[in-house]
Design a protein around this motif. Sequence first.
Motif, PDB file in Angstrom:
ATOM      1  N   LEU A  36     -16.142  86.762  -6.243  1.00 17.72           N
ATOM      2  CA  LEU A  36     -16.348  87.001  -4.819  1.00 17.72           C
ATOM      3  C   LEU A  36     -16.953  85.769  -4.143  1.00 17.72           C
ATOM      4  O   LEU A  36     -16.544  85.397  -3.034  1.00 17.72           O
ATOM      5  CB  LEU A  36     -17.249  88.219  -4.626  1.00 17.72           C
ATOM      6  CG  LEU A  36     -17.565  88.635  -3.187  1.00 17.72           C
ATOM      7  CD1 LEU A  36     -16.290  88.936  -2.405  1.00 17.72           C
ATOM      8  CD2 LEU A  36     -18.495  89.850  -3.186  1.00 17.72           C
ATOM      9  N   LYS A  37     -17.906  85.127  -4.808  1.00 22.13           N
ATOM     10  CA  LYS A  37     -18.497  83.897  -4.259  1.00 22.13           C
ATOM     11  C   LYS A  37     -17.430  82.825  -4.034  1.00 22.13           C
ATOM     12  O   LYS A  37     -17.462  82.103  -3.034  1.00 22.13           O
ATOM     13  CB  LYS A  37     -19.562  83.354  -5.218  1.00 22.13           C
ATOM     14  CG  LYS A  37     -20.869  84.117  -5.221  1.00 22.13           C
ATOM     15  CD  LYS A  37     -21.831  83.488  -6.217  1.00 22.13           C
ATOM     16  CE  LYS A  37     -23.171  84.192  -6.218  1.00 22.13           C
ATOM     17  NZ  LYS A  37     -24.109  83.606  -7.221  1.00 22.13           N
ATOM     18  N   SER A  38     -16.502  82.733  -4.966  1.00 27.65           N
ATOM     19  CA  SER A  38     -15.441  81.734  -4.857  1.00 27.65           C
ATOM     20  C   SER A  38     -14.456  82.082  -3.750  1.00 27.65           C
ATOM     21  O   SER A  38     -14.098  81.239  -2.920  1.00 27.65           O
ATOM     22  CB  SER A  38     -14.717  81.614  -6.195  1.00 27.65           C
ATOM     23  OG  SER A  38     -13.602  80.755  -6.100  1.00 27.65           O
ATOM     24  N   LEU A  39     -14.018  83.342  -3.701  1.00 25.10           N
ATOM     25  CA  LEU A  39     -12.994  83.740  -2.739  1.00 25.10           C
ATOM     26  C   LEU A  39     -13.497  83.712  -1.301  1.00 25.10           C
ATOM     27  O   LEU A  39     -12.740  83.392  -0.382  1.00 25.10           O
ATOM     28  CB  LEU A  39     -12.462  85.134  -3.076  1.00 25.10           C
ATOM     29  CG  LEU A  39     -11.664  85.279  -4.375  1.00 25.10           C
ATOM     30  CD1 LEU A  39     -11.151  86.701  -4.527  1.00 25.10           C
ATOM     31  CD2 LEU A  39     -10.499  84.289  -4.419  1.00 25.10           C
ATOM     32  N   ILE A  40     -14.767  84.040  -1.099  1.00 26.73           N
ATOM     33  CA  ILE A  40     -15.274  84.126   0.273  1.00 26.73           C
ATOM     34  C   ILE A  40     -15.343  82.743   0.917  1.00 26.73           C
ATOM     35  O   ILE A  40     -15.361  82.622   2.146  1.00 26.73           O
ATOM     36  CB  ILE A  40     -16.652  84.827   0.292  1.00 26.73           C
ATOM     37  CG1 ILE A  40     -16.919  85.443   1.678  1.00 26.73           C
ATOM     38  CG2 ILE A  40     -17.770  83.871  -0.101  1.00 26.73           C
ATOM     39  CD1 ILE A  40     -18.130  86.348   1.726  1.00 26.73           C
ATOM     40  N   ARG A  41     -15.346  81.687   0.107  1.00 27.19           N
ATOM     41  CA  ARG A  41     -15.368  80.328   0.641  1.00 27.19           C
ATOM     42  C   ARG A  41     -13.980  79.855   1.058  1.00 27.19           C
ATOM     43  O   ARG A  41     -13.855  78.833   1.736  1.00 27.19           O
ATOM     44  CB  ARG A  41     -15.949  79.366  -0.399  1.00 27.19           C
ATOM     45  CG  ARG A  41     -17.404  79.618  -0.738  1.00 27.19           C
ATOM     46  CD  ARG A  41     -17.947  78.551  -1.664  1.00 27.19           C
ATOM     47  NE  ARG A  41     -17.877  77.220  -1.055  1.00 27.19           N
ATOM     48  CZ  ARG A  41     -18.280  76.108  -1.673  1.00 27.19           C
ATOM     49  NH1 ARG A  41     -18.761  76.169  -2.898  1.00 27.19           N
ATOM     50  NH2 ARG A  41     -18.195  74.939  -1.064  1.00 27.19           N
ATOM     51  N   GLU A  42     -12.945  80.574   0.637  1.00 31.18           N
ATOM     52  CA  GLU A  42     -11.568  80.186   0.969  1.00 31.18           C
ATOM     53  C   GLU A  42     -11.146  80.880   2.253  1.00 31.18           C
ATOM     54  O   GLU A  42     -11.134  82.105   2.314  1.00 31.18           O
ATOM     55  CB  GLU A  42     -10.618  80.579  -0.164  1.00 31.18           C
ATOM     56  CG  GLU A  42     -10.963  79.973  -1.509  1.00 31.18           C
ATOM     57  CD  GLU A  42     -10.643  78.489  -1.590  1.00 31.18           C
ATOM     58  OE1 GLU A  42      -9.899  77.998  -0.706  1.00 31.18           O
ATOM     59  OE2 GLU A  42     -11.142  77.835  -2.513  1.00 31.18           O
ATOM     60  N   PRO A  43     -10.801  80.137   3.313  1.00 32.78           N
ATOM     61  CA  PRO A  43     -10.408  80.804   4.567  1.00 32.78           C
ATOM     62  C   PRO A  43      -9.081  81.535   4.436  1.00 32.78           C
ATOM     63  O   PRO A  43      -8.209  81.138   3.656  1.00 32.78           O
ATOM     64  CB  PRO A  43     -10.299  79.638   5.555  1.00 32.78           C
ATOM     65  CG  PRO A  43     -10.030  78.434   4.709  1.00 32.78           C
ATOM     66  CD  PRO A  43     -10.739  78.669   3.405  1.00 32.78           C
ATOM     67  N   SER A  44      -8.941  82.612   5.197  1.00 32.75           N
ATOM     68  CA  SER A  44      -7.707  83.399   5.193  1.00 32.75           C
ATOM     69  C   SER A  44      -7.531  84.030   6.573  1.00 32.75           C
ATOM     70  O   SER A  44      -7.551  85.244   6.738  1.00 32.75           O
ATOM     71  CB  SER A  44      -7.762  84.479   4.103  1.00 32.75           C
ATOM     72  OG  SER A  44      -6.543  85.188   4.018  1.00 32.75           O
ATOM     73  N   VAL A  45      -7.344  83.175   7.569  1.00 31.82           N
ATOM     74  CA  VAL A  45      -7.269  83.626   8.954  1.00 31.82           C
ATOM     75  C   VAL A  45      -6.015  84.472   9.166  1.00 31.82           C
ATOM     76  O   VAL A  45      -4.928  84.135   8.681  1.00 31.82           O
ATOM     77  CB  VAL A  45      -7.283  82.416   9.903  1.00 31.82           C
ATOM     78  CG1 VAL A  45      -7.052  82.851  11.351  1.00 31.82           C
ATOM     79  CG2 VAL A  45      -8.601  81.666   9.785  1.00 31.82           C
ATOM     80  N   VAL A  46      -6.146  85.566   9.904  1.00 33.50           N
ATOM     81  CA  VAL A  46      -5.011  86.451  10.167  1.00 33.50           C
ATOM     82  C   VAL A  46      -3.867  85.652  10.782  1.00 33.50           C
ATOM     83  O   VAL A  46      -4.047  84.884  11.721  1.00 33.50           O
ATOM     84  CB  VAL A  46      -5.429  87.623  11.080  1.00 33.50           C
ATOM     85  CG1 VAL A  46      -6.079  87.149  12.365  1.00 33.50           C
ATOM     86  CG2 VAL A  46      -4.241  88.515  11.386  1.00 33.50           C
ATOM     87  N   GLY A  47      -2.679  85.794  10.189  1.00 35.26           N
ATOM     88  CA  GLY A  47      -1.508  85.046  10.618  1.00 35.26           C
ATOM     89  C   GLY A  47      -1.328  83.725   9.897  1.00 35.26           C
ATOM     90  O   GLY A  47      -0.308  83.070  10.059  1.00 35.26           O
ATOM     91  N   ALA A  48      -2.329  83.321   9.086  1.00 32.31           N
ATOM     92  CA  ALA A  48      -2.261  82.049   8.349  1.00 32.31           C
ATOM     93  C   ALA A  48      -2.845  82.239   6.956  1.00 32.31           C
ATOM     94  O   ALA A  48      -3.757  81.542   6.535  1.00 32.31           O
ATOM     95  CB  ALA A  48      -3.011  80.956   9.108  1.00 32.31           C
ATOM     96  N   GLU A  49      -2.279  83.199   6.214  1.00 32.85           N
ATOM     97  CA  GLU A  49      -2.847  83.616   4.936  1.00 32.85           C
ATOM     98  C   GLU A  49      -2.208  82.952   3.723  1.00 32.85           C
ATOM     99  O   GLU A  49      -2.619  83.192   2.585  1.00 32.85           O
ATOM    100  CB  GLU A  49      -2.718  85.142   4.764  1.00 32.85           C
ATOM    101  CG  GLU A  49      -3.377  85.975   5.840  1.00 32.85           C
ATOM    102  CD  GLU A  49      -2.420  86.352   6.961  1.00 32.85           C
ATOM    103  OE1 GLU A  49      -1.392  85.652   7.137  1.00 32.85           O
ATOM    104  OE2 GLU A  49      -2.699  87.332   7.667  1.00 32.85           O
TER     105      GLU A  49
END
Length: 379
Positions: A36-49
Amino acid sequence: MNANSPDTSETLFSHTDTSPQASNDPLRFAEFIDLLKSLIREPSVVGAEHAFFRVLQRELEERGAQVTWYEGLLVAHGNDPHSSMFSSHIDRHGLICTGPNEFQFAAFVAGQMSDLLGKSVSEELMLTLMNRFDNTPVIAYEPWSGAYRGRGIINNAFICEYRNNLIFEVEGLEHLVAGTPVGFLDRLKIDHGLLSGQLDNVLTAAALVHLFSLGYQGTAFFTAEEESGGSWRYLLEWFRRFGGSTNELYVVDTSPYRNREEADRQQIVLRNRDEFADFNLETTQKLAQVCTSLGVSYSFKDHYIDQVNHANLGSSKPPMSLGRTELGRITDKSNGLVHGTTLQIPTTGYHTMNETASIDSSKAFLKVLTRLGNIHLEE
């Protein structure tokens, strides 16, 4: 709430060690927290996933899953893909560059919600968002590769009178070109038995990835554009091509409450329905029975909303909505092809950088998922 289930206000710290480093934990919770610590640092903006899908693919394949990409959808499965099916959306709120030093809320753009297209965003929502992200650090990235394009800080937000839409100004990202996604710079925070950050919906996506570490052999779906109302289309298209005659689906998510006292009244949140559809009664009852057998406390969100609205009758407060979920949309549109129910983690601070979930609820959530996913944990 299930009367026979434990009071979470008493059991929040009932484990021998509520820290993520607790030993002898069959859920391997410390590994989950690291993920979770790793994934939360990776952006995943809606429409640009797309960039986040690449990260998920690596994590899933490292855990033995077979991964397939489709438009708006990542599908991971083990050796028994039809044994159980879970779905989590992976998009998070952020901004999209729409002109020189001009940024709009990504969900508005992806959902075509600007006033110019006849779908005006409510002034109340715009005013709420305008004040929510002042001085928030952000990070820009290439939408496909995830390559770093710079970082900045939100220093202004205003409603454009010509477009009737919310515009952000970001210091430090003046060089970006239109179409560049900008995510909120985030770190997982752990304090007093609580996890906080921009948890919706990286928390439940991480849980589905972690299931494969525990031996999961079913199927997990990771969908794009849920925050703009589009994810169900990608999921339904998959079921129409590859599903059986009927398909039981569990959609996982976070569920907002007004304060920690309300959130801690249950470890897990279930639903009978949302604004779009009634959920499958048999599947919902089965899920409730699983919670009871595991000693996990639960409540139904639709009952909670009905109670709040009843208490507010005669007041100036507008009624609470039943909510719009991915499962409700796909149930409504699939004509019986897809049915199921939802499984949610109660949180506070919904859709902010400080959404908070308890470690106790997160562990209970994983326990329920492992039972539904036919995973036999080593005690």
